[in-house]
Scaffold this motif. Structure first.
Motif, mmCIF file in Angstrom:
data_model
loop_
_atom_site.group_PDB
_atom_site.id
_atom_site.type_symbol
_atom_site.label_atom_id
_atom_site.label_comp_id
_atom_site.label_asym_id
_atom_site.label_seq_id
_atom_site.Cartn_x
_atom_site.Cartn_y
_atom_site.Cartn_z
ATOM 1 N N THR A 16 -35.590 -77.686 29.006
ATOM 2 C CA THR A 16 -35.005 -76.622 29.844
ATOM 3 C C THR A 16 -35.722 -76.493 31.184
ATOM 4 O OG1 THR A 16 -34.483 -75.497 27.795
ATOM 5 C CG2 THR A 16 -34.197 -74.223 29.810
ATOM 6 N N ILE B 146 -35.033 -79.385 33.467
ATOM 7 C CA ILE B 146 -33.733 -79.288 34.163
ATOM 8 C C ILE B 146 -33.844 -78.284 35.318
ATOM 9 C CG2 ILE B 146 -31.288 -78.631 33.928
ATOM 10 C CD1 ILE B 146 -31.391 -79.690 31.053
ATOM 11 N N VAL B 147 -34.572 -77.185 35.064
ATOM 12 C CA VAL B 147 -34.751 -76.183 36.133
ATOM 13 C C VAL B 147 -35.451 -76.817 37.346
ATOM 14 C CG1 VAL B 147 -35.968 -74.037 36.737
ATOM 15 C CG2 VAL B 147 -34.703 -74.185 34.596
ATOM 16 N N LEU C 2 -35.150 -79.656 38.455
ATOM 17 C CA LEU C 2 -34.226 -80.519 39.215
ATOM 18 C C LEU C 2 -33.556 -79.746 40.357
ATOM 19 C CD1 LEU C 2 -32.482 -82.438 36.277
ATOM 20 C CD2 LEU C 2 -34.542 -83.074 37.534
ATOM 21 N N GLY C 3 -33.583 -78.442 40.268
ATOM 22 C CA GLY C 3 -33.027 -77.598 41.334
ATOM 23 C C GLY C 3 -33.756 -77.774 42.660
ATOM 24 N N THR D 217 -37.653 -69.572 29.024
ATOM 25 C CA THR D 217 -37.544 -68.652 30.163
ATOM 26 C C THR D 217 -38.890 -68.567 30.877
ATOM 27 O OG1 THR D 217 -35.863 -67.347 29.040
ATOM 28 C CG2 THR D 217 -37.045 -66.247 30.821
ATOM 29 N N SER E 199 -39.728 -71.884 32.548
ATOM 30 C CA SER E 199 -38.825 -72.125 33.682
ATOM 31 C C SER E 199 -39.209 -71.244 34.876
ATOM 32 C CB SER E 199 -37.378 -71.831 33.295
ATOM 33 O OG SER E 199 -36.987 -72.658 32.242
ATOM 34 N N LEU E 200 -39.733 -70.087 34.556
ATOM 35 C CA LEU E 200 -40.160 -69.153 35.599
ATOM 36 C C LEU E 200 -41.311 -69.738 36.424
ATOM 37 C CD1 LEU E 200 -39.710 -66.166 36.426
ATOM 38 C CD2 LEU E 200 -41.518 -65.566 34.865
ATOM 39 N N PRO F 77 -40.353 -72.572 39.855
ATOM 40 C CA PRO F 77 -40.268 -72.250 41.289
ATOM 41 C C PRO F 77 -41.600 -71.778 41.873
ATOM 42 C CG PRO F 77 -39.076 -70.627 39.979
ATOM 43 C CD PRO F 77 -39.458 -71.723 39.053
ATOM 44 N N LEU F 78 -42.426 -71.147 41.044
ATOM 45 C CA LEU F 78 -43.746 -70.705 41.534
ATOM 46 C C LEU F 78 -44.605 -71.913 41.909
ATOM 47 C CD1 LEU F 78 -44.652 -67.853 38.983
ATOM 48 C CD2 LEU F 78 -43.601 -67.617 41.219
ATOM 49 N N GLU G 124 -45.128 -63.829 45.443
ATOM 50 C CA GLU G 124 -44.189 -64.684 44.686
ATOM 51 C C GLU G 124 -43.768 -64.001 43.387
ATOM 52 O OE1 GLU G 124 -42.567 -67.667 44.879
ATOM 53 O OE2 GLU G 124 -43.119 -67.839 46.975
ATOM 54 N N HIS H 129 -36.404 -65.554 40.685
ATOM 55 C CA HIS H 129 -36.792 -66.766 39.948
ATOM 56 C C HIS H 129 -36.061 -66.845 38.607
ATOM 57 C CE1 HIS H 129 -39.546 -67.554 43.054
ATOM 58 N NE2 HIS H 129 -40.474 -66.684 42.690
ATOM 59 N N ALA I 273 -33.556 -69.854 37.562
ATOM 60 C CA ALA I 273 -33.774 -70.612 36.328
ATOM 61 C C ALA I 273 -32.518 -70.658 35.461
ATOM 62 C CB ALA I 273 -34.928 -70.004 35.539
ATOM 63 N N ASN J 277 -28.946 -73.863 35.232
ATOM 64 C CA ASN J 277 -29.308 -75.165 34.687
ATOM 65 C C ASN J 277 -28.311 -76.272 34.944
ATOM 66 O OD1 ASN J 277 -31.683 -74.674 33.587
ATOM 67 N ND2 ASN J 277 -30.970 -74.297 31.516
ATOM 68 N N ASN K 99 -27.808 -77.434 38.471
ATOM 69 C CA ASN K 99 -28.985 -78.228 38.862
ATOM 70 C C ASN K 99 -28.826 -79.670 38.407
ATOM 71 O OD1 ASN K 99 -30.285 -76.030 39.857
ATOM 72 N ND2 ASN K 99 -31.718 -75.801 38.173
#
Lengths: 388, 76
Positions: free
Chosen positions: A114, A117-118, A120-121, A270, A273-274, A277-278, B43, B50, B54, B57, B60
């Motif tokens: 998961t 895949i996130v 890949l954004g 979750t 995945s969070l 981006p961080l 952030e 965020h 997320a 999916n 993406n």
């Protein structure tokens, strides 16, 4: 100035409070449904196999097959909580704990898809993608390493199974110390399970047990989705506070906050995945993300423990045992791999290398994902079937 | 700074200069560290966004696969 009057303000806040109360009640209802669904799977599996679960799962007597089932099932539905809850239900219905342990380990690997895949954004910005992909795959490398270390040891000596067994019999009570009479879950779930049994029998008398399992799996799947969405809304403030508090406090604090945030949102994917981006923004370094990710592995075990409360009677100890295997396995993996300096560095190095390669040529990221989560496990199933 | 001649300075003066420089250096390091921490807190304040990011999916994955194929076409 929009000029909201004090009476309008208090009306809005009381509306918010009512909504929050409703949302929390709904969370409780969903937990009840989760527990009931696990009970349904246990009951259905018991009826379908008539005590011969071993025969039905004969193909999974090879621990490697169990591992692959766990990986593929979790990667397909992108929720380790769903898979571990189903496994608890199956154990309650007679699936031997020994067969379920590799499945639990496989769920740990499957869930890492998961956040990958996130990541890949971030594909449109090379540097950002490199950092995000490394933050996602450090979890993969860690979980693959954990399986590589713990699965062979478990196959030979069964330490996880034994420790969890001892703990479970102390907590639930063995045959002589049964707390069956004090169990308040069963009277609450029994009427609903009975209704679903009737419904299944109405649809097909012969296949009623299998239908009950299907109903259970479907309910768990929906519950995990809805509970995740709701808890995200309800817990985002608390999760923020926990993360704010852990900043600049070292890895142990990172692990603890990762575990707590995961318990709050009931989903390791979750939480992990969070982190993507961080890391992608460059504000958090991989070294800081890594402990938080490991905490998510520990925090996610709460769902299986919760699911185990659904089971009473003879199989209550076994259901709790497999849930505790999940907890002990993840805690031990963190203690061993993160605790030993040389081992700790391996997932970081692996993730950085893979991210560098994948940022240069995106096809490598695709090959990696399809290979690790589907092709290699699929090939192994194929090879195993050929040999068998 | 490189070519500055410190030979005329007394030992005491040199020690004082070192101490002062060290203090400035510590302050600068502290400031840098604080800015990094502030940025991290900022952030985390965007956590809702965020969470939202997320959740996307499948889109993406779709974008990624398109990107892989276009990269492969370019390489040919």
């Amino acid at each position: 100035m929009t000029g909201i009057s004090p009476s309008e303000q208090s009306e809005t806040s009381s509306d918010n409070l009512a909504l929050r109360i409703f949302q929390w009640l709904f969370v409780l209802f969903l937990i009840y449904l989760l527990i009931t669904a696990v009970g349904m799977i246990g009951s259905g599996f018991k009826g379908a196999t008539k005590g011969q679960a071993m025969d039905l799962f004969a193909f999974a007597t090879n621990p490697f097959m169990g591992l692959i089932i766990g990986v593929i099932a979790t990667a397909m539905i992108q929720s380790s909580s769903t898979v571990t809850s189903i496994i608890v239900g199956l154990v309650a219905g007679g699936l031997p704990v020994e067969m379920a342990v590799p499945m639990i380990m496989g769920a740990n690997i499957g869930t890492t898809i998961t956040n990958t895949i996130v990541s890949l954004g971030h594909i449109n910005k090379k540097k950002e993608f490199r950092r995000a992909f490394a933050a996602a795959t450090v979890h993969d490398f860690f979980n693959l390493m954990a399986v590589a270390i713990f699965l062979p040891v478990e196959i030979i000596f069964h330490p996880l199974q034994k420790i969890a067994g001892i703990l479970a019999s102390h907590l639930v009570g063995g045959e002589n110390l049964s707390v069956k009479g004090l169990n308040f879950i069963k009277p609450m779930t029994k009427p609903v399970i009975a209704q679903f049994k009737k419904l299944a029998e109405m649809i097909s008398e012969q296949g009623s047990h299998v239908l009950l399992i299907v109903f259970g799996i479907f309910i768990i799947f929906l519950v995990i989705i809805f509970i995740g969405r709701l808890l995200k809304k309800l817990m985002v403030g608390r999760a923020k506070n926990i993360m704010h508090a852990s900043i600049g406090r070292g890895p142990v604090s990172g692990i603890i906050s990762g575990a707590v945030v995961t318990v709050l949102v009931q989903s390791s994917s979750t939480t992990t995945s969070l982190m993507v981006p961080l890391a992608g923004s460059g504000v958090f370094k991989l070294k800081q993300i890594y402990p938080f990710t490991l905490g998510a592995n520990i925090g996610t075990t709460i769902t299986a423990l919760l699911a185990a409360t659904a089971i009473s009677g003879d199989h209550a100890v076994l259901a709790l045992q497999i849930a505790l295997v999940h907890l002990i396995y993840n805690v031990s993996a963190v203690l061993l791999i993160y605790g030993v300096k040389n081992l700790r560095k391996i997932p970081i190095r692996g993730a950085l290398w893979l991210a560098r390669v994948a940022a240069e040529k995106k096809i490598y990221a695709l090959i990696y994902m399809v290979g690790v989560f589907f092709v290699i496990p699929g090939l192994m199933v194929f090879i195993y079937q050929l040999i068998a | 700074m490189e070519n500055e001649d410190f030979s005329s300075l007394s030992k005491k003066k040199l020690k004082t200069l070192i101490q002062e420089t060290q203090e400035v250096l510590d302050q600068l390091k502290g400031e840098l560290k604080q800015r990094k921490l502030d940025k991290r807190h900022e952030e985390i304040d965007h956590m809702e966004e965020h969470f939202e990011d997320a959740a996307h999916n499948l889109s993406n994955l779709k974008n990624f696969i398109q990107k892989v194929f276009s990269e492969m076409r370019k390489d040919k």
